[in-house]
Enzyme design. Structure first.
Site, PDB file in Angstrom:
ATOM      1  N   GLY A   1       0.837  -1.190   0.000  1.00 13.49           N
ATOM      2  CA  GLY A   1       0.000   0.000   0.000  1.00 13.49           C
ATOM      3  C   GLY A   1       0.872   1.239   0.000  1.00 13.49           C
ATOM      4  O   GLY A   1       2.068   1.185  -0.284  1.00 13.49           O
ATOM      5  N   ARG A   2       0.294   2.372   0.359  1.00 15.34           N
ATOM      6  CA  ARG A   2       1.073   3.610   0.377  1.00 15.34           C
ATOM      7  C   ARG A   2       1.903   3.781   1.638  1.00 15.34           C
ATOM      8  O   ARG A   2       2.846   4.565   1.670  1.00 15.34           O
ATOM      9  CB  ARG A   2       0.155   4.820   0.208  1.00 15.34           C
TER      10      ARG A   2
ATOM     11  N   GLU B   1       5.865   4.052   1.777  1.00 18.30           N
ATOM     12  CA  GLU B   1       6.507   5.306   1.337  1.00 18.30           C
ATOM     13  C   GLU B   1       7.042   6.096   2.519  1.00 18.30           C
ATOM     14  O   GLU B   1       8.128   6.650   2.469  1.00 18.30           O
ATOM     15  CB  GLU B   1       5.501   6.224   0.620  1.00 18.30           C
TER      16      GLU B   1
ATOM     17  N   CYS C   1       3.734  -6.259  -2.620  1.00 18.93           N
ATOM     18  CA  CYS C   1       3.284  -4.993  -3.188  1.00 18.93           C
ATOM     19  C   CYS C   1       4.365  -3.918  -3.002  1.00 18.93           C
ATOM     20  O   CYS C   1       5.473  -4.051  -3.482  1.00 18.93           O
ATOM     21  CB  CYS C   1       1.948  -4.606  -2.578  1.00 18.93           C
ATOM     22  N   HIS C   2       4.050  -2.847  -2.270  1.00 19.28           N
ATOM     23  CA  HIS C   2       4.999  -1.760  -2.034  1.00 19.28           C
ATOM     24  C   HIS C   2       5.850  -1.980  -0.786  1.00 19.28           C
ATOM     25  O   HIS C   2       6.736  -1.185  -0.493  1.00 19.28           O
ATOM     26  CB  HIS C   2       4.259  -0.424  -1.904  1.00 19.28           C
TER      27      HIS C   2
ATOM     28  N   TYR D   1       5.258  -5.091  -6.310  1.00 14.98           N
ATOM     29  CA  TYR D   1       4.349  -4.455  -7.256  1.00 14.98           C
ATOM     30  C   TYR D   1       5.220  -3.949  -8.406  1.00 14.98           C
ATOM     31  O   TYR D   1       6.301  -3.379  -8.166  1.00 14.98           O
ATOM     32  CB  TYR D   1       3.601  -3.309  -6.574  1.00 14.98           C
TER      33      TYR D   1
END
Length: 195
Positions: free
Chosen positions: A88-89, A92, A118-119, A138
């Site tokens: 997900g985000r 970050e 994913c991330h 991802y």
């Protein structure tokens, strides 16, 4: 015997990538502590739902409030058998926390099982632990992974202590690989008998 697993999550982590492993790992007997920097047990993170609808990237919508059950400042990575890093985000910004980087580095230094998808590999790349691994993520994160020294491949990958997947559609295979790496014995239930 169940393992103690640390799960590092954050605001706008992908809903299914947090909720499904958290519940599935507990369902088969493992203890999972979900933590987030600057938040305490009982507080929540907001999740995001990433849906694939044929666009060039995923659509993001608001998910659930996911309750943390441990406090990052109070956990010691040495007390855990494995690490799970959803995507997900959240990765970050989670990769900017020293305690997150230190925790990830501990699991690699001790060759403990790590699962991410994913991330999530953005955090591993920031922790400088991917050199020489074969892995996936991802696809939009591929350049970061390769810059960190890994060999990126398509599909769920298990290399040494690391299990990686591309996104939540990989859950069945990704979780099966992680459970195998953990040495999880899932015995089929005895069939019920009619009296």
């Amino acid at each position: 015997m169940g393992k103690d697993i640390l799960m590092i999550v954050g605001d706008f982590g992908e809903d299914l990538e947090i909720m499904v492993p958290f519940q599935a790992l507990q369902m088969v007997g493992h203890d999972v502590d979900a933590v987030c920097p600057d938040k305490e047990a009982g507080e929540t993170v907001k999740t995001a739902i990433h849906d694939f609808r044929g666009d060039q990237t995923y659509l993001e919508e608001r998910g659930h409030d996911f309750e943390l059950n441990a406090t990052m400042d109070e956990v010691d990575p040495a007390d855990y058998d494995a690490l799970c890093v959803p995507g997900g985000r959240a990765p970050e910004y989670l990769r900017t926390y020293d305690e997150v980087i230190d925790a990830v580095q501990h699991f690699f230094e001790e060759d403990k099982p790590v699962a991410t998808l994913c991330h999530g590999p953005q955090i591993l790349a920031a922790a400088d632990v991917l050199e020489g691994y074969q892995m996936t993520s991802y696809p939009a994160v591929r350049a970061e992974c390769e810059a960190a020294g890994c060999s990126w491949v398509d599909g769920v990958v298990r290399d040494g202590n690391l299990v990686t997947g591309q996104a939540w559609p990989d859950h069945a295979e990704w979780l099966a690989e992680f459970l195998d790496l953990l040495g999880t014995d899932i015995s089929p239930a005895e069939p019920a008998t009619a009296d």
